[in-house]
Design a protein around this motif. Structure first.
Motif, PDB file in Angstrom:
ATOM      1  N   GLN A   6      36.812 -33.773  67.066  1.00  0.00           N
ATOM      2  CA  GLN A   6      37.308 -35.017  67.646  1.00  0.00           C
ATOM      3  C   GLN A   6      38.451 -34.761  68.626  1.00  0.00           C
ATOM      4  O   GLN A   6      39.198 -33.797  68.494  1.00  0.00           O
ATOM      5  CB  GLN A   6      37.814 -35.950  66.545  1.00  0.00           C
ATOM      6  N   ALA A  44      30.088 -38.413  62.318  1.00  0.00           N
ATOM      7  CA  ALA A  44      30.921 -37.658  63.255  1.00  0.00           C
ATOM      8  C   ALA A  44      31.223 -36.256  62.758  1.00  0.00           C
ATOM      9  O   ALA A  44      31.419 -36.033  61.558  1.00  0.00           O
ATOM     10  CB  ALA A  44      32.233 -38.405  63.513  1.00  0.00           C
ATOM     11  N   ASP A  45      31.293 -35.313  63.691  1.00  0.00           N
ATOM     12  CA  ASP A  45      31.804 -33.979  63.413  1.00  0.00           C
ATOM     13  C   ASP A  45      33.320 -34.054  63.567  1.00  0.00           C
ATOM     14  O   ASP A  45      33.854 -33.960  64.676  1.00  0.00           O
ATOM     15  CB  ASP A  45      31.212 -32.969  64.401  1.00  0.00           C
ATOM     16  N   LEU A  46      34.013 -34.238  62.459  1.00  0.00           N
ATOM     17  CA  LEU A  46      35.446 -34.522  62.504  1.00  0.00           C
ATOM     18  C   LEU A  46      36.252 -33.350  63.040  1.00  0.00           C
ATOM     19  O   LEU A  46      37.376 -33.538  63.530  1.00  0.00           O
ATOM     20  CB  LEU A  46      35.932 -34.907  61.110  1.00  0.00           C
ATOM     21  N   SER A  47      35.706 -32.142  62.998  1.00  0.00           N
ATOM     22  CA  SER A  47      36.435 -30.971  63.500  1.00  0.00           C
ATOM     23  C   SER A  47      36.474 -30.924  65.020  1.00  0.00           C
ATOM     24  O   SER A  47      37.240 -30.154  65.599  1.00  0.00           O
ATOM     25  CB  SER A  47      35.790 -29.686  62.973  1.00  0.00           C
ATOM     26  N   PHE A  53      43.400 -39.645  63.071  1.00  0.00           N
ATOM     27  CA  PHE A  53      42.096 -38.996  63.166  1.00  0.00           C
ATOM     28  C   PHE A  53      42.092 -37.593  62.569  1.00  0.00           C
ATOM     29  O   PHE A  53      41.040 -36.976  62.461  1.00  0.00           O
ATOM     30  CB  PHE A  53      41.652 -38.931  64.634  1.00  0.00           C
ATOM     31  N   GLY A  54      43.252 -37.072  62.194  1.00  0.00           N
ATOM     32  CA  GLY A  54      43.302 -35.774  61.557  1.00  0.00           C
ATOM     33  C   GLY A  54      44.314 -34.855  62.215  1.00  0.00           C
ATOM     34  O   GLY A  54      44.878 -35.166  63.261  1.00  0.00           O
ATOM     35  N   ALA A 103      33.278 -42.670  59.310  1.00  0.00           N
ATOM     36  CA  ALA A 103      33.111 -41.624  60.324  1.00  0.00           C
ATOM     37  C   ALA A 103      32.436 -40.379  59.747  1.00  0.00           C
ATOM     38  O   ALA A 103      31.719 -39.670  60.455  1.00  0.00           O
ATOM     39  CB  ALA A 103      34.461 -41.257  60.926  1.00  0.00           C
ATOM     40  N   ARG A 104      32.638 -40.136  58.451  1.00  0.00           N
ATOM     41  CA  ARG A 104      32.014 -38.959  57.834  1.00  0.00           C
ATOM     42  C   ARG A 104      30.493 -39.048  57.831  1.00  0.00           C
ATOM     43  O   ARG A 104      29.803 -38.044  57.654  1.00  0.00           O
ATOM     44  CB  ARG A 104      32.547 -38.774  56.414  1.00  0.00           C
TER      45      ARG A 104
END
Length: 231
Positions: free
Chosen positions: A92, A87-90, A170-171, A83-84
Motif C-alpha cells: 500500500q 488488498a496486498d497490505l504490504s 494503513f500500517g 481490506a484483508r
C-alpha cells in the motif's frame, strides 16, 4: 484474485461498506487501473516488480472530518478490516494531499483519465520540488501543442507531511509519493499525446534532480465514483 475479481469486490462489496456510513468522507472515487508503466525508458537496470490495481481518492472538507473518519469505530472495526479480503497490505501507499485544478475546458464528465504519481528526490526540499514540477509541466505543455489541445482537465495534488499521523492508519512504513496529477481526455487516441508529455516530464525532472523517476509511475484508469456528497 484476478484483476477483474479484485475490481468487482472493491467496487461493489467494499464500496457498499464505505457507502453505508460515509462519516466525514464527502467524495469517494476509485480509479481502476486499465494499464500502467513504472520507471523510465532509459533505466535499463530497473528490476523492481510493479503492479497496481486501483488508486483510491477520499475527499474531506477539513482536517477534523478526516481525523473523525479514521478514528471512528466503524472505520476501525468494519471498513479497515475488510481490506484483508482484497488488498496486498504490504504494497500500500498513502498520503494526505491538497489539490488544485489548474486547467479545465470540460463541460461534462470525461471518460479517459490518467494519473501520474511522482517520487521526490530526497535531497530536494519539498517546496522546491513542487515549484520545479509545476514549471516543468507548464513548459512542456507549451512545447507540445498536440498535448495542450488534447488535454481537457488537469489537477495536481501536493503531499502534506502533517497527514502522516492519519495515514499511519494503513500500517507502518507506508510508501509516499509527494506529487500526484490527474489528466482527462476526450478520446483514447489522445493518450499518444499524453505519452509524449509524460516521457518529456520524467526526463526533465530526472535531469534537474527533482524526482526519482525510476520510482515514479503513471496509470490509465477508469474513474468509478462510489459516492459524491459534494455536489
Amino acid at each position: 484474485m484476478t484483476h477483474a475479481e479484485f475490481l468487482n469486490y472493491v467496487e461493489h462489496t467494499h464500496g457498499a461498506i464505505a457507502k453505508a456510513k460515509p462519516l466525514g468522507v464527502k467524495r469517494y472515487v476509485q480509479n481502476h487501473v486499465i494499464d500502467a508503466a513504472f520507471g523510465v525508458d532509459a533505466d535499463n537496470a530497473y528490476a523492481q516488480s510493479f503492479h497496481k490495481d486501483s488508486i483510491t481518492e477520499l475527499f474531506f472538507e477539513d482536517a477534523p472530518g478526516l481525523i473523525r473518519t479514521f478514528s471512528d469505530p466503524y472505520t476501525q472495526q468494519t471498513v479497515g478490516p475488510d481490506a484483508r479480503n482484497f488488498a496486498d497490505l504490504s504494497e500500500q501507499l498513502a498520503q494526505l494531499m491538497d489539490e488544485l485544478e489548474t486547467a479545465s475546458t470540460a463541460t461534462a464528465p470525461l471518460p479517459w483519465k490518467v494519473m501520474i504519481l511522482l517520487k521526490k528526490n530526497p535531497a530536494m526540499a519539498l517546496d522546491r520540488f513542487f515549484d520545479a514540477w509545476d514549471a516543468a509541466h507548464e513548459s512542456i505543455t507549451r512545447e507540445q501543442p498536440g498535448f495542450q489541445n488534447a488535454l481537457r482537465r488537469y489537477v495536481r495534488s501536493r503531499y502534506l507531511p502533517e497527514g502522516d499521523k492519519v495515514t499511519a492508519y494503513f500500517g507502518p512504513n507506508i510508501n509516499v509519493y509527494e506529487g500526484a496529477s490527474s489528466l482527462w481526455f476526450e478520446n483514447e487516441a489522445d493518450f499518444s499525446f499524453f505519452r509524449q508529455y509524460q516521457r518529456a516530464l520524467f526526463q526533465k525532472l530526472a535531469e534537474d534532480g527533482v524526482a526519482l523517476t525510476s520510482a515514479s509511475f503513471f496509470a490509465y484508469v477508469k474513474e468509478v465514483v462510489i459516492f459524491d456528497h459534494c455536489s
